[in-house]
Enzyme design. Structure first.
Site, PDB file in Angstrom:
ATOM      1  N   VAL A   1       7.273  42.835  22.871  1.00  0.00           N
ATOM      2  CA  VAL A   1       8.191  42.136  23.763  1.00  0.00           C
ATOM      3  C   VAL A   1       8.036  40.623  23.624  1.00  0.00           C
ATOM      4  CG1 VAL A   1       6.609  42.115  25.758  1.00  0.00           C
ATOM      5  CG2 VAL A   1       9.071  42.155  26.152  1.00  0.00           C
ATOM      6  N   CYS A   2       9.161  39.901  23.771  1.00  0.00           N
ATOM      7  CA  CYS A   2       9.151  38.443  23.889  1.00  0.00           C
ATOM      8  C   CYS A   2      10.063  38.105  25.065  1.00  0.00           C
ATOM      9  CB  CYS A   2       9.565  37.766  22.587  1.00  0.00           C
ATOM     10  SG  CYS A   2      11.252  38.098  22.068  1.00  0.00           S
ATOM     11  N   ARG A   3      10.711  36.952  25.050  1.00  0.00           N
ATOM     12  CA  ARG A   3      11.566  36.595  26.176  1.00  0.00           C
ATOM     13  C   ARG A   3      12.849  37.424  26.189  1.00  0.00           C
ATOM     14  NH1 ARG A   3      12.829  30.460  27.278  1.00  0.00           N
ATOM     15  NH2 ARG A   3      12.738  30.585  25.037  1.00  0.00           N
TER      16      ARG A   3
END
Length: 109
Positions: free
Chosen positions: A61-63
C-alpha cells in the site's frame, strides 16, 4: 501508470492477519498508518528488501496506489507473491480500517 499485469486487491479483501507493506515516505507514515503494517519506504525498498517478512502474499500500500503498484511489479519479478491494495491508504481510511499515528490524530497525508 498502472499495468493490467499488477495483481490488485481491494481494501475489504485484505485479511486482518495479512502482511501489509506500507511503502510511503516517513512523513506520510508518521501522519497515519495501519497499526500492524511493515514500513519500508519505496525510496529505500531495494536496499531493505531483506527486511521483508517471509509470509505471503504481501499486501502493498501507498497513498493512492501508484508507488505500491511499482513495488508489486518488482516483488513479482523477484518471485514473491504480492498484491497492490487498490486505492491505497485513502481507500483504507475511507473503508474504516484502523489508523494510528506517532502522535496526535491519525490521518492519511
Amino acid at each position: 501508470m498502472f499495468h493490467s499485469s499488477v495483481p490488485t486487491v481491494d481494501v475489504a479483501s485484505v485479511p486482518a492477519d495479512g502482511v501489509l507493506l506500507d511503502v510511503r515516505e516517513q512523513d506520510e507514515w508518521d501522519a497515519g498508518h495501519a497499526s500492524d503494517a511493515v514500513h519500508i519506504p519505496m525510496s529505500e525498498f531495494v536496499a531493505r528488501i531483506g527486511e521483508l517478512p517471509e509470509a505471503e502474499p504481501l499486501y502493498v500500500v501507498c497513498r493512492v496506489g501508484g508507488r505500491s503498484a511499482q513495488v508489486v511489479q518488482y516483488l513479482v519479478a523477484q518471485g514473491r507473491e504480492a498484491l497492490n491494495v487498490d486505492g491505497g491508504m485513502f481507500a483504507w481510511e475511507a473503508a474504516g480500517r484502523g489508523l494510528v499515528s506517532e502522535g496526535g490524530e491519525a490521518f492519511v497525508l
